[in-house]
Design a protein around this motif. Structure first.
Motif, PDB file in Angstrom:
ATOM      1  N   PHE A 193      -2.461  10.035  -1.595  1.00 41.42           N
ATOM      2  CA  PHE A 193      -2.408   9.907  -0.142  1.00 41.42           C
ATOM      3  C   PHE A 193      -3.580   9.087   0.381  1.00 41.42           C
ATOM      4  O   PHE A 193      -4.613   8.933  -0.280  1.00 41.42           O
ATOM      5  N   TRP A 194      -3.395   8.585   1.594  1.00 42.74           N
ATOM      6  CA  TRP A 194      -4.414   7.763   2.230  1.00 42.74           C
ATOM      7  C   TRP A 194      -5.622   8.620   2.584  1.00 42.74           C
ATOM      8  O   TRP A 194      -5.478   9.707   3.125  1.00 42.74           O
ATOM      9  N   ALA A 195      -6.802   8.123   2.286  1.00 42.01           N
ATOM     10  CA  ALA A 195      -8.034   8.851   2.589  1.00 42.01           C
ATOM     11  C   ALA A 195      -8.119   9.136   4.083  1.00 42.01           C
ATOM     12  O   ALA A 195      -7.722   8.293   4.908  1.00 42.01           O
ATOM     13  N   PRO A 196      -8.636  10.297   4.465  1.00 45.61           N
ATOM     14  CA  PRO A 196      -8.673  10.648   5.892  1.00 45.61           C
ATOM     15  C   PRO A 196      -9.587   9.752   6.723  1.00 45.61           C
ATOM     16  O   PRO A 196      -9.509   9.772   7.950  1.00 45.61           O
ATOM     17  N   GLU A 197     -10.423   8.949   6.079  1.00 55.01           N
ATOM     18  CA  GLU A 197     -11.253   8.009   6.831  1.00 55.01           C
ATOM     19  C   GLU A 197     -10.439   6.872   7.431  1.00 55.01           C
ATOM     20  O   GLU A 197     -10.937   6.136   8.303  1.00 55.01           O
ATOM     21  N   LEU A 198      -9.211   6.692   6.983  1.00 55.22           N
ATOM     22  CA  LEU A 198      -8.359   5.601   7.445  1.00 55.22           C
ATOM     23  C   LEU A 198      -7.505   6.046   8.617  1.00 55.22           C
ATOM     24  O   LEU A 198      -6.905   7.126   8.585  1.00 55.22           O
ATOM     25  N   ASP A 199      -7.424   5.212   9.648  1.00 60.56           N
ATOM     26  CA  ASP A 199      -6.507   5.516  10.738  1.00 60.56           C
ATOM     27  C   ASP A 199      -5.158   4.863  10.455  1.00 60.56           C
ATOM     28  O   ASP A 199      -4.959   4.223   9.417  1.00 60.56           O
ATOM     29  N   LEU A 200      -4.218   5.023  11.374  1.00 57.70           N
ATOM     30  CA  LEU A 200      -2.857   4.550  11.146  1.00 57.70           C
ATOM     31  C   LEU A 200      -2.810   3.038  10.964  1.00 57.70           C
ATOM     32  O   LEU A 200      -2.080   2.527  10.106  1.00 57.70           O
ATOM     33  N   ARG A 204      -1.429   0.941   7.657  1.00 59.97           N
ATOM     34  CA  ARG A 204      -0.384  -0.085   7.734  1.00 59.97           C
ATOM     35  C   ARG A 204      -0.872  -1.410   7.156  1.00 59.97           C
ATOM     36  O   ARG A 204      -0.137  -2.086   6.426  1.00 59.97           O
ATOM     37  N   ALA A 205      -2.104  -1.776   7.476  1.00 60.24           N
ATOM     38  CA  ALA A 205      -2.640  -3.029   6.955  1.00 60.24           C
ATOM     39  C   ALA A 205      -2.764  -2.981   5.438  1.00 60.24           C
ATOM     40  O   ALA A 205      -2.395  -3.936   4.733  1.00 60.24           O
ATOM     41  N   LEU A 206      -3.256  -1.860   4.907  1.00 62.28           N
ATOM     42  CA  LEU A 206      -3.401  -1.729   3.465  1.00 62.28           C
ATOM     43  C   LEU A 206      -2.042  -1.730   2.772  1.00 62.28           C
ATOM     44  O   LEU A 206      -1.883  -2.306   1.694  1.00 62.28           O
TER      45      LEU A 206
END
Length: 261
Positions: A193-200, A204-206
């Motif tokens: 899962f995406w690390a919680p430091e990342l926003d939406l 999407r960009a990643l």
């Protein structure tokens, strides 16, 4: 986003190897699953009995080999996985696990997950030390079938011994390894899962960047370097053809000369 490798005395938390590395992540080998960021994981783990029953009934042909490093050698020849979801796309076997899918939805796991699968480690086998190569994607494990001796270790963190119903979270860019010394299989649910430091927007960009890398590699494998380079140049000239997160949400793809990614 760039490559990074920390080794030896410069890495007190352990070796960290990432071919796609973001500098603002909380780069620690393990995460505290009791914090608010992981409420969804605790809710998912609470339903472990449902998942354990369903995976016990899975047909043998649903399990596939995995654990192939980027250089082609296998770090876990005996490891088997049963995929459920990857980038919002269900596997062909996902419908066999209605209880698990319901738990993934009600717990909120789908809002965080990039990949979901069951993993089985036979007796007296393990995964050799390796890295998952991305520090912005974390790994969450929920123990389903596990005797007390089976363990995983990431970086210099203490070994975690899997137990049914217990959740564990780690950063797979730290070199990690597993071993099952028991007389029975160890089975866990794994959520990448995406690390919680990342926003939406970050996510999407990643996702778009990772898609572009995968698409480039697919064209290269099928048609060679020149064709892949030509495809990349075309994407730069005609950015409207790029696969975007909005397209992903709508189930769209990109035509790569007869192939859709």
């Amino acid at each position: 986003m760039y490559k990074r490798q920390l080794d030896g005395s410069g890495a007190r938390l352990g070796r960290q190897r990432s071919t796609a590395w973001l500098p603002r992540m909380n780069n620690t080998p393990t995460r505290d699953v009791t914090t608010a960021d992981f409420a969804w994981l605790r809710a998912l783990a609470a339903g472990w009995r449902v998942m354990a029953r369903e995976v016990a009934a899975a047909p043998p042909d649903a399990w596939t080999g995995a654990g192939v490093a980027e250089h082609g050698a296998s770090y876990a020849p005996e490891w088997r996985i049963l995929g459920l979801f990857l980038d919002d796309e269900p596997s062909t076997h996902a419908s066999r696990f209605p209880g698990t899918l319901a738990l993934l939805k009600t717990s909120g796991a789908f809002a965080h997950a990039q990949e979901v699968f069951f993993a089985r480690q036979p007796p007296r086998t393990g995964c050799a030390p390796h890295s998952d190569n991305r520090n912005f994607l974390l790994g969450a494990h929920v123990g389903l079938v596990a005797e007390g001796g089976a363990w995983i270790r990431a970086g210099t963190a203490p070994k975690h011994h899997w137990r049914p119903g217990e959740a564990f979270c780690f950063d797979g860019s730290f070199v990690h390894e597993t071993w099952n010394p028991c007389e029975s299989d160890r089975v866990v649910l794994i959520v990448r899962f995406w690390a919680p430091e990342l926003d939406l927007l970050d996510r999407r960009a990643l996702r778009d960047v990772l898609w572009a890398v995968q698409a480039y590699q697919s064209v290269k494998a099928a048609d060679g370097d020149a064709a892949a380079d030509a495809w990349a140049k075309k994407m730069l000239r005609e950015p409207c053809l790029l696969y975007t997160s909005d397209a992903a949400d709508e189930g769209l793809g990109v035509d790569l000369g007869g192939r859709r990614i």
